[in-house]
Design an enzyme around this catalytic site. Sequence first.
Site, mmCIF file in Angstrom:
data_model
loop_
_atom_site.group_PDB
_atom_site.id
_atom_site.type_symbol
_atom_site.label_atom_id
_atom_site.label_comp_id
_atom_site.label_asym_id
_atom_site.label_seq_id
_atom_site.Cartn_x
_atom_site.Cartn_y
_atom_site.Cartn_z
ATOM 1 N N SER A 4 0.800 -1.234 0.000
ATOM 2 C CA SER A 4 0.000 0.000 0.000
ATOM 3 C C SER A 4 0.833 1.284 0.000
ATOM 4 C CB SER A 4 -0.954 -0.053 1.203
ATOM 5 O OG SER A 4 -1.972 0.900 1.075
ATOM 6 N N ASP B 264 -9.813 -6.590 -3.613
ATOM 7 C CA ASP B 264 -9.204 -5.262 -3.471
ATOM 8 C C ASP B 264 -9.173 -4.559 -4.824
ATOM 9 O OD1 ASP B 264 -7.681 -3.031 -2.894
ATOM 10 O OD2 ASP B 264 -5.796 -4.134 -2.745
ATOM 11 N N HIS C 142 -7.748 -5.439 0.768
ATOM 12 C CA HIS C 142 -6.522 -4.660 0.549
ATOM 13 C C HIS C 142 -5.357 -5.160 1.414
ATOM 14 C CE1 HIS C 142 -4.084 -1.438 -0.870
ATOM 15 N NE2 HIS C 142 -4.064 -0.786 0.280
#
Length: 210
Positions: free
Chosen positions: A111, A162, A188
């Site tokens: 991320s 995700d 995610h």
Amino acid sequence: MAHVEQREATIQVQGQSLFFREARPGSGQTALFSVLLLHGIRFSSETWQNLGTLRRLAEAGYRAVAIDLPGLGRSKEAAAPAPVGELVPGSFLATVVDALELGSPVVISPSLSGMYSLPFLTMPGSQLRGYVPVAPICTDKITAADYANVKTPSLIVYGDQDPMGSTSFEHLKKLPNHRVLVMKGAGHPCYLDKPEEWHRGLLDFLQGLA
């Protein structure tokens, strides 16, 4: 169960104090190589400790170091974070690697941490042993030519639930030497949703680099 040594400390990087957690093989055993774990915006090095990733890596013979990125986790007090979504020069992580004496590490980058890891991955002369992007941000800010020049073996990971995962994959698949691990039913932070699948896939990838 293999003996593991763990510690917590801080390093000084470009005038900033960064907190890290480390796990390594104990009983005088030499680590195969180093793994540097980054994290997303709502997480920290504690995530990897709680999930058991640091211990699992050390038990498998690797030196695992998880840092708290600037302005996050226990690096919050002493460091100003970069604006989210802006690429941070590769020299930042290069300095972290030098300060921690990691040699040529594998970098795990979920991320938010893509803004740190992608410039490091694509910088000229990058010494990465391996790269494990987990739906990182900023994949659209690296040129196709820069991706194509990367020689580093990569394991691209994302959860099929995700929406960010498939978006980042469209860019990351330009990496010439990559494998893909798609986690069914995971979101995610797919490693939190499917920790056993995450650890199995990661350790399998690392074994191929040893």
